[in-house]
Enzyme design. Structure first.
Site, PDB file in Angstrom:
ATOM      1  N   GLU A 178      47.349  13.392  59.509  1.00  0.00           N
ATOM      2  CA  GLU A 178      47.360  14.803  59.893  1.00  0.00           C
ATOM      3  C   GLU A 178      48.071  14.961  61.233  1.00  0.00           C
ATOM      4  OE1 GLU A 178      44.416  18.674  60.561  1.00  0.00           O
ATOM      5  OE2 GLU A 178      43.663  16.846  59.606  1.00  0.00           O
ATOM      6  N   GLU A 216      34.279  19.736  54.744  1.00  0.00           N
ATOM      7  CA  GLU A 216      35.479  18.939  55.001  1.00  0.00           C
ATOM      8  C   GLU A 216      35.043  17.720  55.814  1.00  0.00           C
ATOM      9  OE1 GLU A 216      39.932  19.944  56.662  1.00  0.00           O
ATOM     10  OE2 GLU A 216      38.232  20.675  57.834  1.00  0.00           O
TER      11      GLU A 216
END
Length: 294
Positions: A213, A122
């Protein structure tokens, strides 16, 4: 953060006039935009939420999207491409976090070490963030200058967390901009090359988005994404898997100053000037050019 094996199912209607605190919590979850992925107006989009926040994600025209959230929980969403590549990305918009939040080019790759158990990576190129610097607690891996600013490179490990392949343990790669901004140009080749030079291998690209996010915070963003130049890079050439018997471990230097490479990181080889010890695993020679923490 991106397991899409199931969608949230709407709860039954609330009975009675007076709602309990549990009712309020369930109501907040029902008011969130369900997790989804797909294509909208020529761009790939990804939206994921754990259901803990009152969060709304909206795909707008072209590469634009908006998101607002409150009341806690974890969420991440944005627009971009699938697969990711070493493209040059431009973006603009507004970003108003209140608490722990990131605005970043965000993506996933698979199988950074093809001969090992399938893994995922990620990655984040963080352009802006709220009250928490995402590099806190991560291992420093160097720095790179891009578009007139310094980005600091870090690596961290996530254990038994949601991923594109379900619950997994995986590496996170970070590039965090010293001077925050909301709008500009990001050449992903710069960061892919910098991570690779630091022993942080990527593998085969999955999706890549300019994402917002939020983590137990509140805020809003409206971001417009453009770009797409460049192509999906071939994974960096990798040494062949060791044959039996495996080469003996490389003896790490005596403990002292300096930092050691993380598991899967490079720890030696002809011409290597980086760390030669491992914070996890042992340093094993793959060939004369490359040794790795395994």
């Amino acid at each position: 953060m991106v397991c899409f094996s199931s969608l949230f199912v709407a709860a039954s209607a609330i009975a009675g006039v007076f709602a309990s605190p549990v009712d309020h919590e369930q109501l907040a979850k029902r008011q969130s935009t369900p997790s989804s992925q797909g294509t909208h107006d020529g761009y790939f989009y990804s939206w994921w939420t754990d259901g803990g926040a009152a969060a709304t994600y909206t795909n707008l025209a072209g590469g634009e999207y908006s998101v607002s959230w409150s009341n806690g929980g974890n969420l991440v969403g944005g627009k971009g491409w699938n697969p990711g590549s070493a493209r040059t990305i431009t973006y603009s918009g507004t970003y108003n976090p209140n608490g722990n939040s990131y605005l970043a080019v965000y993506g996933w790759t698979r199988n950074p070490q093809p001969w090992l158990t399938p893994l995922v990576v990620e990655y984040y190129v963080v352009e802006n963030f709220g009250t928490y610097n995402p590099s806190s607690g991560a291992t420093a891996r160097g720095q790179v200058t891009h578009d007139g600013a310094l980005y600091r490179l870090f690596e961290s490990t996530r254990t038994n967390q949601p991923s594109i392949d379900g619950t997994a343990t995986f590496q996170q790669y970070w590039a965090v901009r010293d001077v925050k901004r909301t709008g500009g140009t990001v050449n992903m080749a710069t960061f892919f090359n910098a991570w690779t030079a630091a022993g942080m291998r990527l593998g085969t690209h999955n999706y890549q988005v300019v994402a917002t996010e939020g983590y137990f915070s509140s805020g809003s963003a409206r971001i417009n994404v453009a770009g797409g130049g460049g192509s999906t890079p071939s994974p960096p050439s990798t040494p062949s898997p060791p044959t039996t018997p495996s080469p003996p471990p490389v003896t790490p230097p005596p403990s002292g100053g300096g930092s050691c490479a993380a598991r899967w990181g490079q720890c030696g080889g002809s011409g290597w000037n980086g760390a030669t010890c491992c914070s996890a695993g042992t340093c094993q020679a793959q060939n004369q050019w490359y040794s790795q923490c395994l």
